[in-house]
Design an enzyme around this catalytic site. Structure first.
Site, PDB file in Angstrom:
ATOM      1  CG  ASP A 262     -21.433  88.892  92.371  1.00 39.80           C
ATOM      2  OD1 ASP A 262     -20.787  88.954  93.110  1.00 39.80           O
ATOM      3  OD2 ASP A 262     -21.527  88.154  91.066  1.00 39.80           O
TER       4      ASP A 262
ATOM      5  CE1 TYR B  99     -20.561  87.260  85.108  1.00 41.21           C
ATOM      6  CE2 TYR B  99     -21.724  88.714  86.435  1.00 41.21           C
ATOM      7  CZ  TYR B  99     -21.002  87.462  86.364  1.00 41.21           C
ATOM      8  OH  TYR B  99     -20.536  86.730  87.579  1.00 41.21           O
TER       9      TYR B  99
ATOM     10  CE  LYS C 203     -17.876  87.773  90.265  1.00 38.91           C
ATOM     11  NZ  LYS C 203     -19.437  88.590  89.666  1.00 38.91           N
TER      12      LYS C 203
ATOM     13  CG  HIS D 216     -14.386  86.540  86.634  1.00 34.62           C
ATOM     14  ND1 HIS D 216     -15.527  87.376  85.815  1.00 34.62           N
ATOM     15  CD2 HIS D 216     -15.075  85.666  87.270  1.00 34.62           C
ATOM     16  CE1 HIS D 216     -16.518  86.779  85.773  1.00 34.62           C
ATOM     17  NE2 HIS D 216     -16.383  85.564  86.625  1.00 34.62           N
TER      18      HIS D 216
END
Length: 319
Positions: free
Chosen positions: A44, A49, A78, A111
């Site tokens: 995930d 990130y 996302k 997201h």
């Protein structure tokens, strides 16, 4: 290896995956590769990130060595807030696919239900709430963003569409307008934030609920989150520890089993091999209904991943 759940479009997803938030770029490739060797199949991630290039390298190494086939993996990413305009959805998705070195994603989430002003990757990467001093919004209804995801789904770039951090009213509105039904809802979910009505509504509507931050405040200690101060860690809570002792398990395994036993997916993160294995083996025991209820009774409605709180606290890293 984790058992699987069948989504509303027939796709099978592992109940337990590896969350990629906060995994440093320097070790992301090796951690993903080693997690695949241990038996992880769901990963995930997200554009914000900032580690999708390295994650893709780890996946590619495992594929090149024949450890797994692509269709045995369940890769998740996302769409960040600054790419909600339909013209920009494709830009974000194509970058993620390029960074991951993949032709498609198994699941792609919106997201946050927040449309922010467009900021190109060339100007700021990874994207995040901290790009500008204040929130700058873009007038884009969620259904328009979702229509662009439906087009990507039709093109085969994503196998399933999901939404993250949506409340019940937003989810209900989306379900009324969606042509391709969303398959998953990802939410913050732990004993300090149970959200039972939202979970029940989503599950009754045929969505797979995936929990993030399953260990509650543990994920936010290193970020100096203001709500963590003076809060008892779940790993040290007497209720969790008593149940763990009764089953001969770790507190982390009890917290994950509390979710998976109710059909929720979990995506814990760890860089420790033993803890990775502990997190992956949480389906060889069952909690009693009384134990499930005791854990749920710890609910405080305490949300750590609130964009407003994070912005005011000046913390630049987001789930």
């Amino acid at each position: 290896m984790s058992s699987t759940i069948t989504l509303n479009n027939g796709l099978k997803a592992p109940l337990v995956g590896l969350g990629l938030w906060k995994i440093p770029n320097a070790v992301a490739a090796s951690q993903v590769y080693n997690a695949i060797k241990l038996g992880y199949r769901l990963f995930d991630g997200a554009a914000d990130y900032g580690n999708e290039v390295e994650v893709g390298q780890g996946i590619k190494q495992a594929l090149d060595e024949g450890l797994v086939k692509r269709d045995e993996l369940f890769i998740v990413s996302k769409l960040w807030n600054t790419f909600h305009h339909p013209n920009n959805v494709k830009l974000a998705l194509d970058k993620t696919l390029k960074d991951l070195q993949l032709e498609y994603l198994d699941l792609y989430y919106i997201h946050f239900p927040i449309a922010q002003a467009f900021v190109p990757f060339e100007k700021s990467y990874p994207p995040g709430f901290g790009i500008t001093e204040e929130f700058e919004f873009e007038d884009v209804p969620i259904i328009e963003t979702y229509r662009a995801l439906e087009e990507a789904h039709a093109a085969g770039k994503i196998k399933a569409i999901g939404v993250s951090n949506f409340n019940g009213a937003l989810l209900q509105d989306l379900l009324r307008g969606a042509k391709v039904k969303p398959s998953a809802l990802q939410i913050e979910h732990h004993p300090y934030l149970v959200q039972p009505r939202l979970v029940e509504y989503a599950q009754r509507s045929g969505l797979w609920v995936v929990a993030y931050s399953s260990f509650g405040p543990q994920s936010f200690v290193e970020l100096d989150h203001p709500k963590v101060k003076d809060l008892q860690p779940l790993f040290e809570h007497e209720v969790i520890n008593a149940i763990a002792k009764a089953h001969g398990k770790q507190p982390s395994q009890v917290l994950l089993r509390w979710a998976t036993q109710r059909g929720l997916g979990v995506i814990p993160k760890s860089s420790n091999k033993d803890r990775l294995l502990d997190n992956l083996t949480v389906e060889d025991f069952d909690l009693t209904q009384e134990e499930l209820d005791k854990i749920s009774a710890l609910d405080q409605g305490l949300r750590f991943n609130d964009p407003w709180d994070w912005k005011n606290a000046g913390i630049p890293t987001f789930v």
